[in-house]
Design an enzyme around this catalytic site. Structure first.
Site, mmCIF file in Angstrom:
data_model
loop_
_atom_site.group_PDB
_atom_site.id
_atom_site.type_symbol
_atom_site.label_atom_id
_atom_site.label_comp_id
_atom_site.label_asym_id
_atom_site.label_seq_id
_atom_site.Cartn_x
_atom_site.Cartn_y
_atom_site.Cartn_z
ATOM 1 C CD GLU A 148 -26.935 46.303 -29.601
ATOM 2 O OE1 GLU A 148 -26.286 45.284 -29.311
ATOM 3 O OE2 GLU A 148 -28.157 46.293 -29.855
ATOM 4 C CG HIS A 187 -26.309 47.595 2.142
ATOM 5 N ND1 HIS A 187 -25.984 47.841 3.458
ATOM 6 C CD2 HIS A 187 -27.592 48.027 1.991
ATOM 7 C CE1 HIS A 187 -27.030 48.369 4.078
ATOM 8 N NE2 HIS A 187 -28.018 48.497 3.206
ATOM 9 C CE LYS A 189 -23.968 39.163 -34.217
ATOM 10 N NZ LYS A 189 -25.101 39.512 -35.085
#
Length: 549
Positions: free
Chosen positions: A355, A387, A515
């Site tokens: 960000e 793994h 947004k």
């Protein structure tokens, strides 16, 4: 902050040539050439954190040129500008002073001619008093019972930091049980509310404006749930506190403004855990430990601001990162903590880094098209990651620099668990740096009684090229102090890279468009009518959603 294109500096041009000169030199050869390489390429902080950057594709000339780059990009001037409260967040006309939140020295720090430290200290004192009342049991719920559970409702920096730190410092937690709700998906708040009792639950609503969609949606649902049990709006004051600056909206919600904890516009969300946003941390581990967290960060601030470039840990890590992503072609960085308590560390700095430095516009407003800015950050705790995705790091076709982080001392000394964990920590960076040659693979087969003829087809698959860059960060023990220092170390690494990338690291305009569009789409979801106001894909998705709901 000055506007300097890093690619136009003498150091950048020299680094491009230097990369060509160093291209065929492996990490193994660098160790052979420099017998004291570990001592020469490692730094210590407060005798509690060791940063070993020797297993990178760098030599002393690389570091010298990178430091020259920092100088040409006016890093020292930018650092002083930040610490002195200058408005280095130009697109929002704000200072950037998360460092003031943890300034134990109480040296005045001015913004617009006003010393901010008295207000910082007043909020800390208010937080301390509040924590003491809640933790001691003096603070009562609507039936006279003490608080047992705290639910932090926030998103982004109001969630990721507090959640990461409370998890990292679980060995220091008290009797209070912490919960974190962030997602606007109703499942998150619904599942959390199933675990708590309205009589003994305290909600912290963390939103600077008290208008953040996700946070307020969850807070309103929590309020309804609480009132269904309490049946008395006046009791909201005993079960809700606000971390906000909007007193009017806080009061409208029903929260007593005495239980509103302020912070300021010079505190960015992803740097806010040191502020009132960290109230959940202080409630979880106690205020004394919260102060130790601040102290560790403050100590790292002093180190970053005063240590010469050659001994400066955040600057060194930042410069090596720039080398990896702009000269060696890396696109991502993996953060791999060998400590289960740090299981949210990578997620926290995913926001912190991406960000901050995920920008394509330079400080002069021009598009950046000839160098890379912030890398993709990701990671998981060891040994789980071994793994899962280490295969690609070891034998894939992409270069992925890794930070390996581990404590020398564990909080849970069960049997030989920690020795096994740390043996993997040490082994992985050795394997990534030095690999395994074809000759070594063949020798292993011969030792096992196989003839080379019968194994020749499998041999190539067992070769490890090595030469994969890593940093090893060994911490004496994860404590509030060392965790504070670690977080601040990475914060300053991000800052240094942003200065050199010639971008503004403390805004986040990239989160706004989605947004805005969501606000436009939301009313379109209410009716049954077909939607045709978007592109064909978005229209099709919305209309299928309406058909299926």
């Amino acid at each position: 902050m000055q506007n300097i294109n890093p690619t136009q500096t003498n150091a950048w041009k020299a680094l491009e040539q230097h990369q060509k000169d160093l291209d065929q030199v492996t990490i193994q050869q660098l160790f052979e050439q420099e017998p004291t390489r570990f001592n020469d390429y490692s730094l210590k902080f407060a005798e509690q954190i060791l940063v070993d950057y020797s297993k990178n594709n760098i030599n002393q000339q690389t570091l010298s040129l990178l430091r020259q780059l920092a100088k040409e990009c006016a890093l020292n001037e930018a650092t002083e500008a930040m610490f002195n409260g200058e408005k280095i967040n130009r697109t929002e006309n704000r200072a950037v002073l998360h460092t003031a939140l943890r300034s134990c020295a109480n040296t005045p720090v001015y913004v617009d001619g006003k010393d901010v430290m008295p207000e910082v200290n007043a909020v800390l004192a208010k937080m301390k008093s509040f924590c003491q009342r809640v933790i001691s049991g003096d603070w009562k719920g609507y039936t006279g019972k003490a608080i047992t559970d705290v639910v932090n409702i926030g998103i982004g920096g109001s969630d990721l930091g507090p959640y990461m730190v409370t998890e990292a410092l679980r060995p220091y937690k008290n009797h209070l049980t912490m919960h974190f709700v962030s997602n606007v998906d109703g499942t998150h708040i619904a599942e959390t509310l199933k675990k708590v009792n309205p009589e003994t639950t305290l909600f912290l609503v963390a939103s600077k404006t008290f208008t953040t969609q996700e946070t307020m949606t969850n807070a309103i649902s929590a309020r309804k749930w609480f009132l269904a049990a309490a049946q008395d709006e006046s009791q909201i004051a005993n079960h809700f506190a606000a971390l906000s600056t909007n007193a009017k909206e806080v009061e409208k919600f029903g929260i007593d403004t005495n239980n509103m904890f302020e912070f300021w516009d010079w505190v960015g969300g992803r740097y806010s855990l040191w502020s009132a946003i960290g109230l959940s941390i202080a409630l979880s581990i106690g205020f004394d430990n919260f102060e130790q967290l601040l102290a560790g960060a403050h100590e790292m601030d002093n180190h970053f601001r005063t240590a010469p470039m050659e001994q400066n840990i955040p600057a060194t890590l930042a410069l090596i990162g720039i080398w990896n992503c702009n000269f060696l072609g890396a696109e991502t960085e993996a953060m791999l903590p060998y400590d289960q308590y740090l299981h949210r560390f990578a997620a926290y700095f995913q926001q912190g880094n991406m960000e901050s430095n995920g920008k394509y516009v330079a400080r002069n407003g021009e598009v950046i098209n000839n160098y890379q800015t912030g890398p993709i950050i990701w990671g998981e705790p060891g040994t789980n990651g071994q793994h899962a995705f280490y295969q690609l790091i070891h034998q894939g076709t992409k270069i992925i620099p890794c930070d390996f982080i581990a404590p020398a001392q564990t909080h849970n000394p069960l049997s030989d668990h920690h020795s096994k964990l740390l043996s993997n920590f040490f082994a992985q960076t050795e394997a990534l740096a030095f690999g395994k040659t074809q000759q070594e693979v063949e020798a292993e087969f011969v030792k096992a009684g196989k003839s080379l003829d019968e194994v020749k087809e499998i041999v190539p698959f067992k070769v490890f090229t090595g030469n994969k860059p890593t940093n090893s960060i060994l911490v004496q023990k994860i404590t509030p102090f060392t965790l504070g220092a670690l977080i601040a170390m990475y914060e300053h690494k991000i800052f240094v890279q942003g200065v050199i990338f010639n971008i503004y690291s403390f805004d986040q305009w990239g989160v706004e468009l989605g947004k805005q569009l969501a606000n436009r789409i939301l009313p379109e979801l209410t009716g049954d009518e077909s939607i045709s106001s978007h592109d064909s894909s978005t229209n099709g998705l919305i209309n299928q959603f309406k058909a299926w709901r």
